[in-house]
Design an enzyme around this catalytic site. Structure first.
Site, PDB file in Angstrom:
ATOM      1  N   HIS A  75       1.712  -7.225  -1.214  1.00  0.00           N
ATOM      2  CA  HIS A  75       1.394  -6.315  -0.112  1.00  0.00           C
ATOM      3  C   HIS A  75       2.640  -5.571   0.357  1.00  0.00           C
ATOM      4  O   HIS A  75       2.586  -4.379   0.666  1.00  0.00           O
ATOM      5  CB  HIS A  75       0.771  -7.073   1.059  1.00  0.00           C
ATOM      6  CG  HIS A  75      -0.507  -7.757   0.713  1.00  0.00           C
ATOM      7  ND1 HIS A  75      -1.137  -8.639   1.565  1.00  0.00           N
ATOM      8  CD2 HIS A  75      -1.290  -7.693  -0.392  1.00  0.00           C
ATOM      9  CE1 HIS A  75      -2.250  -9.087   0.998  1.00  0.00           C
ATOM     10  NE2 HIS A  75      -2.351  -8.524  -0.193  1.00  0.00           N
ATOM     11  N   HIS A 232      -8.594  -2.651  -1.174  1.00  0.00           N
ATOM     12  CA  HIS A 232      -7.545  -3.664  -1.192  1.00  0.00           C
ATOM     13  C   HIS A 232      -7.142  -4.007  -2.620  1.00  0.00           C
ATOM     14  O   HIS A 232      -5.971  -4.314  -2.885  1.00  0.00           O
ATOM     15  CB  HIS A 232      -7.978  -4.937  -0.461  1.00  0.00           C
ATOM     16  CG  HIS A 232      -6.865  -5.939  -0.390  1.00  0.00           C
ATOM     17  ND1 HIS A 232      -5.841  -5.844   0.531  1.00  0.00           N
ATOM     18  CD2 HIS A 232      -6.575  -7.015  -1.171  1.00  0.00           C
ATOM     19  CE1 HIS A 232      -4.980  -6.823   0.325  1.00  0.00           C
ATOM     20  NE2 HIS A 232      -5.399  -7.556  -0.708  1.00  0.00           N
ATOM     21  N   ASP A 236      -3.330  -4.068  -4.038  1.00  0.00           N
ATOM     22  CA  ASP A 236      -2.717  -5.120  -4.855  1.00  0.00           C
ATOM     23  C   ASP A 236      -2.160  -4.557  -6.151  1.00  0.00           C
ATOM     24  O   ASP A 236      -1.051  -4.910  -6.582  1.00  0.00           O
ATOM     25  CB  ASP A 236      -3.742  -6.206  -5.180  1.00  0.00           C
ATOM     26  CG  ASP A 236      -3.971  -7.187  -4.037  1.00  0.00           C
ATOM     27  OD1 ASP A 236      -3.135  -7.230  -3.104  1.00  0.00           O
ATOM     28  OD2 ASP A 236      -4.975  -7.912  -4.094  1.00  0.00           O
ATOM     29  N   HIS A 259      -4.399 -10.217 -10.096  1.00  0.00           N
ATOM     30  CA  HIS A 259      -2.948 -10.270 -10.203  1.00  0.00           C
ATOM     31  C   HIS A 259      -2.538 -10.629 -11.627  1.00  0.00           C
ATOM     32  O   HIS A 259      -1.568 -10.090 -12.166  1.00  0.00           O
ATOM     33  CB  HIS A 259      -2.373 -11.305  -9.230  1.00  0.00           C
ATOM     34  CG  HIS A 259      -2.603 -10.968  -7.795  1.00  0.00           C
ATOM     35  ND1 HIS A 259      -2.167  -9.791  -7.227  1.00  0.00           N
ATOM     36  CD2 HIS A 259      -3.215 -11.658  -6.803  1.00  0.00           C
ATOM     37  CE1 HIS A 259      -2.508  -9.762  -5.947  1.00  0.00           C
ATOM     38  NE2 HIS A 259      -3.148 -10.878  -5.674  1.00  0.00           N
TER      39      HIS A 259
END
Length: 294
Positions: A75, A232, A236, A259
């Site tokens: 973030h 969001h 990321d 991720h």
């Protein structure tokens, strides 16, 4: 186009999402060609934000080495990248970047307070030259050549408050602040006990995440965007791909990315020199590219 750093140091404090501990954070200027450095003052650990230093991608992007780790960096990195900051030292007195409100908004405010300073060194750009894709079943993350940086993300959850969402984001600092920075991380109540049994999510609350039960959103204020979830995911992705070590020029597209897939993508890009070129842009192209950070 010149490299940049902060005009001055700024500090803040917040809770770590996974360990639930208060953490002090300080953002400091650095000289040219330093890159993005994370320093844990409690154990004297210094780690550069690069793909080879990623040690875990479970629920967050984690960098480190045998001496220790620093978690949940994405973030903050997303905001640093959107602001066009090339050289910065992030000082923490714990193992995580504080989660703040679960988005990049607080980090944007810190960067606004710090200001930006140009350095007497040229900024290079990583130009995607051909398509690179990584996949895990139906899930994938891909980059393709482009004259302008864009992020395209698709998600699909069997939940009435999420369902199918898709967002096309034309990257710029202004667009990031308006469209992406305030989108919060999200999670499901059914996963909370599992996470906490593994020592994760201990700092999570309705103050720093969108939380859902089987049928609805539990946050009394609701969503900041009707499609906050997919926004969001783009937040990321911007942070994760910033570990390439230079601003990248290309299109990013993903379905149900994570991720881990983002990390695998950065490794796949850098593994083959024919995938990319790192170079200084022409004066005309540099002026055009620099506008995205204005």
């Amino acid at each position: 186009m010149k490299q940049t750093t902060l005009a001055k140091a700024v500090s803040g404090v917040g809770i770590g999402l996974h360990k639930g501990e208060p953490i002090q954070i300080r953002l400091e200027p650095l000289e040219a060609n330093s890159g993005i450095l994370f320093y844990r003052s409690d154990i004297g650990l210094l780690v550069q934000a690069l793909p080879q230093n990623v040690v875990n991608t479970q629920m967050a992007t984690v960098i480190g080495n045998a001496s220790g780790y620093i978690s949940t960096i994405e973030h903050l990195l997303s905001a640093v990248y959107a602001y066009g900051i090339d050289n910065i030292r992030v000082v923490l007195d714990g193992a995580e970047v504080p989660v703040m409100d679960g988005s990049s908004a607080s980090f944007c405010m810190m960067l606004d307070e710090a200001g930006k300073r140009k350095l007497d060194a040229t900024k290079d750009v990583l130009i995607i030259k051909k398509e690179v894709e990584v996949a895990d079943g139906k899930k994938f993350a891909r980059v393709t050549p482009s004259l302008k940086p864009t992020y395209n993300f698709m998600i699909e959850f069997a939940h009435p408050s999420i369902g199918k969402q898709e967002y096309h984001f034309e990257f710029s600092k202004k667009n990031f602040i308006e469209e992406i920075a305030r989108a919060r991380t999200f999670g499901f109540m059914k996963d909370v006990q599992m996470l906490r049994a593994r020592g994760l999510g201990l700092g999570g609350s309705l103050d720093n995440a969108v939380v859902l039960d089987e049928t609805k959103i539990l946050n009394p204020e609701g969503l900041r965007f009707t499609n906050e979830f997919v926004r969001h995911k783009i937040l990321d992705a911007i942070g994760d791909l910033s570990l390439l070590g230079a601003p990248f020029l290309g299109d990013y597209t993903s379905f149900a990315g994570s991720h881990n897939l983002n990390h695998e993508l950065t490794k796949a890009i850098l593994r083959d020199p024919s995938n990319y070129e790192i170079r200084t842009l022409s004066v005309e192209r540099a002026q055009e590219f620099e506008k995205v950070y204005a």
